[in-house]
Scaffold this active site. Structure first.
Site, PDB file in Angstrom:
ATOM      1  N   PRO A 230      49.007  70.388  47.855  1.00  0.00           N
ATOM      2  CA  PRO A 230      48.383  69.105  48.048  1.00  0.00           C
ATOM      3  C   PRO A 230      47.437  70.846  47.576  1.00  0.00           C
ATOM      4  O   PRO A 230      45.748  70.854  47.200  1.00  0.00           O
ATOM      5  CB  PRO A 230      48.542  68.603  48.421  1.00  0.00           C
ATOM      6  CG  PRO A 230      49.376  68.345  48.632  1.00  0.00           C
ATOM      7  CD  PRO A 230      50.115  69.299  48.744  1.00  0.00           C
TER       8      PRO A 230
ATOM      9  N   GLY B  49      48.203  76.227  45.236  1.00  0.00           N
ATOM     10  CA  GLY B  49      48.763  76.184  43.032  1.00  0.00           C
ATOM     11  C   GLY B  49      48.696  77.592  42.904  1.00  0.00           C
ATOM     12  O   GLY B  49      49.823  77.923  43.570  1.00  0.00           O
TER      13      GLY B  49
ATOM     14  N   TRP C 276      52.310  67.290  42.296  1.00  0.00           N
ATOM     15  CA  TRP C 276      52.335  67.644  41.138  1.00  0.00           C
ATOM     16  C   TRP C 276      54.146  67.898  40.646  1.00  0.00           C
ATOM     17  O   TRP C 276      54.107  69.098  40.058  1.00  0.00           O
ATOM     18  CB  TRP C 276      51.439  68.966  39.771  1.00  0.00           C
ATOM     19  CG  TRP C 276      49.786  68.170  41.742  1.00  0.00           C
ATOM     20  CD1 TRP C 276      49.158  68.971  41.751  1.00  0.00           C
ATOM     21  CD2 TRP C 276      48.914  67.290  41.150  1.00  0.00           C
ATOM     22  NE1 TRP C 276      48.141  68.350  42.437  1.00  0.00           N
ATOM     23  CE2 TRP C 276      47.703  67.371  41.636  1.00  0.00           C
ATOM     24  CE3 TRP C 276      49.071  65.877  40.097  1.00  0.00           C
ATOM     25  CZ2 TRP C 276      47.465  65.919  41.874  1.00  0.00           C
ATOM     26  CZ3 TRP C 276      48.560  65.335  40.383  1.00  0.00           C
ATOM     27  CH2 TRP C 276      47.446  65.314  41.196  1.00  0.00           C
TER      28      TRP C 276
ATOM     29  N   GLY D 139      39.118  61.764  12.427  1.00  0.00           N
ATOM     30  CA  GLY D 139      37.731  60.915  12.886  1.00  0.00           C
ATOM     31  C   GLY D 139      38.358  59.751  13.963  1.00  0.00           C
ATOM     32  O   GLY D 139      38.925  59.994  15.131  1.00  0.00           O
TER      33      GLY D 139
ATOM     34  N   GLU E   2      51.864  76.038  35.569  1.00  0.00           N
ATOM     35  CA  GLU E   2      52.389  77.183  35.518  1.00  0.00           C
ATOM     36  C   GLU E   2      51.660  78.291  34.946  1.00  0.00           C
ATOM     37  O   GLU E   2      52.309  79.675  34.560  1.00  0.00           O
ATOM     38  CB  GLU E   2      54.147  76.851  33.882  1.00  0.00           C
ATOM     39  CG  GLU E   2      54.655  76.029  34.514  1.00  0.00           C
ATOM     40  CD  GLU E   2      55.639  75.850  35.474  1.00  0.00           C
ATOM     41  OE1 GLU E   2      55.524  76.579  36.085  1.00  0.00           O
ATOM     42  OE2 GLU E   2      56.597  74.698  34.950  1.00  0.00           O
TER      43      GLU E   2
ATOM     44  N   PHE F  41      42.886  89.630  41.996  1.00  0.00           N
ATOM     45  CA  PHE F  41      43.304  87.811  42.175  1.00  0.00           C
ATOM     46  C   PHE F  41      42.227  87.177  43.553  1.00  0.00           C
ATOM     47  O   PHE F  41      41.805  86.550  43.239  1.00  0.00           O
ATOM     48  CB  PHE F  41      44.773  87.894  41.960  1.00  0.00           C
ATOM     49  CG  PHE F  41      45.468  87.728  41.744  1.00  0.00           C
ATOM     50  CD1 PHE F  41      46.104  86.657  40.608  1.00  0.00           C
ATOM     51  CD2 PHE F  41      46.490  89.330  40.885  1.00  0.00           C
ATOM     52  CE1 PHE F  41      46.364  87.091  39.456  1.00  0.00           C
ATOM     53  CE2 PHE F  41      47.146  89.802  39.892  1.00  0.00           C
ATOM     54  CZ  PHE F  41      47.212  88.078  39.283  1.00  0.00           C
TER      55      PHE F  41
END
Length: 392
Positions: A142, A145, A170, A347, A371, A391
């Site tokens: 949670p 990730g 997930w 449309g 990923e 990072f």
């Protein structure tokens, strides 16, 4: 000017000439399965937010696509390029369908095939290849990730056993899985564990109310004092290199898969534009329509050339992680742009489930960030170019 016979976007690039006969046969077999067995039902599955995952897994197992790029243990042992082309056809149906196959073969099966013991391989890989057993891959949490090193799921020693506590989020296939490959912090490093989902303390509540990947099972994994024997440890994986090697496999499939969604959108838009009349002539006859279709076909074809090149590098054993990042970043970014632009050509009709455009666009919102987000892949590429890790 004399009349011109219309071409498909990839036909314009002549990419079939870059594909071998066996690869083409595999691609066409998967395309036929998706066209005949899956596409007629996808709108209903998507609207209902439910998919017959077990039935589909058995059919996909019979088709030979589950773990198809792995050798032995009932796996087909195809080329990486053939696997990529299969992913493309699966995602031309729906990203959820490709996700089922990708998580099964490139994450759960690959983890056991690459890092598992012979006992683990013999126990799980043959039924997983046949679609009789379904696997999931528990890495994301949670709160963690993009930074899996911060995971809070822990595995502690208790005599000769391990006891796992924590949660994962997930997780594709989680609620229907027979086995979960779960990654956890131990006292010295991250380790992988093969967890039968009927183990006491393991549960996988399904996540509902999704606006994306609705034709896919997405779950939370809850581990509450899950006790496992020493034989559950993946002996070949120590540290984050284990799960990251699996993620590279899955990302590779996305490089091709996202193009399948884009191609399905583009072919749908071209067909619609040729038939839809506006101000007494086809929508396709307007310069603005043709400019949109030309630009989208250009990006689709460039993405296909990149995917095939990366496939050949992977078959040669020389594909590097940062090159997978190139493919994932470019092809998903272009695919979602194509899906959105195609929607404008249809449309109001483009927002309905009568056509696949909004469904693909919504699905690609998930593919864009799972990923590895686009930002993470930009930083992977940036590090490869500069030698500096940005990072943090």
């Amino acid at each position: 000017m004399p009349p011109v016979t219309p071409q498909t976007p990839l036909g314009l690039f002549g990419t079939d000439a870059l594909i071998g006969d066996e690869e083409r046969a595999i691609r066409d077999t998967v395309r036929g399965f998706v066209q005949d067995k899956v596409k007629p039902k996808l709108a209903d599955w998507y609207e209902a937010g439910a998919i017959p995952a077990r039935d589909l897994a058995r059919e996909l197992g019979s088709l030979g696509v589950l773990g198809m790029h792995l050798e032995g243990y009932g796996c087909a042992g195809t080329s990486a390029t053939a696997y990529g082309l299969a992913c493309m056809e699966l995602e031309a149906g729906d990203s959820g369908l490709r996700s089922l196959v990708s998580v099964q073969g490139s994450l759960a099966m690959f983890a056991i095939w690459k890092h598992g013991s012979e006992e683990q391989k013999q126990r799980w890989l043959p039924p997983m290849a046949a679609g009789e057993s379904i696997g999931c891959f528990g890495l994301t949490e949670p709160d963690f990730g993009s930074n899996p090193a911060g995971m809070r799921t822990r595995a502690t020693r208790d005599g000769s056993d391990w006891v796992l506590n924590g949660s994962k989020m997930w997780i594709t296939n989680g609620s229907v899985a027979d086995v979960a490959v779960v990654w956890a912090q131990t006292e010295d490093r991250v380790r992988g564990f093969v967890v039968p989902t009927d183990t006491a303390g393991f549960s996988a509540p399904e996540i509902k109310k999704k606006m994306s990947l609705r034709a896919s099972v997405t779950s939370e994994l809850v581990l509450d004092d899950v006790r496992l024997p020493e034989s559950a440890v993946l002996p070949g994986a120590a540290g984050l290199s284990g799960p990251l090697s699996c993620l590279n496999e899955a990302r590779y499939g996305i490089v091709f898969g996202a193009l399948g969604a884009a191609r399905d959108c583009l072919e749908t838009a071209i067909d619609y534009a040729r038939q839809r009349e506006i101000f007494d002539k086809p929508l396709a006859a307007y310069q603005l329509s043709q400019a949109k279709l030309a630009d989208m076909s250009l990006e689709l074809g460039k993405g296909m050339l990149l995917a095939l090149h990366l496939g050949r590098l992977k078959d040669a054993g020389t594909l590097r992680p940062e090159q997978v990042s190139l493919g994932k970043l470019n092809n998903v970014r272009e695919a979602i742009a194509i899906a959105r632009e195609c929607r404008t050509l249809l449309g109001a009709a483009g927002i309905t489930l009568e056509y696949p455009l909004m469904r693909h666009a919504n699905n690609l919102e998930s593919v864009l960030t799972y990923e590895g987000t686009s930002e993470v892949h930009q930083l992977v590429i940036g590090q490869a170019l500069t030698g500096e890790a940005a990072f943090r």
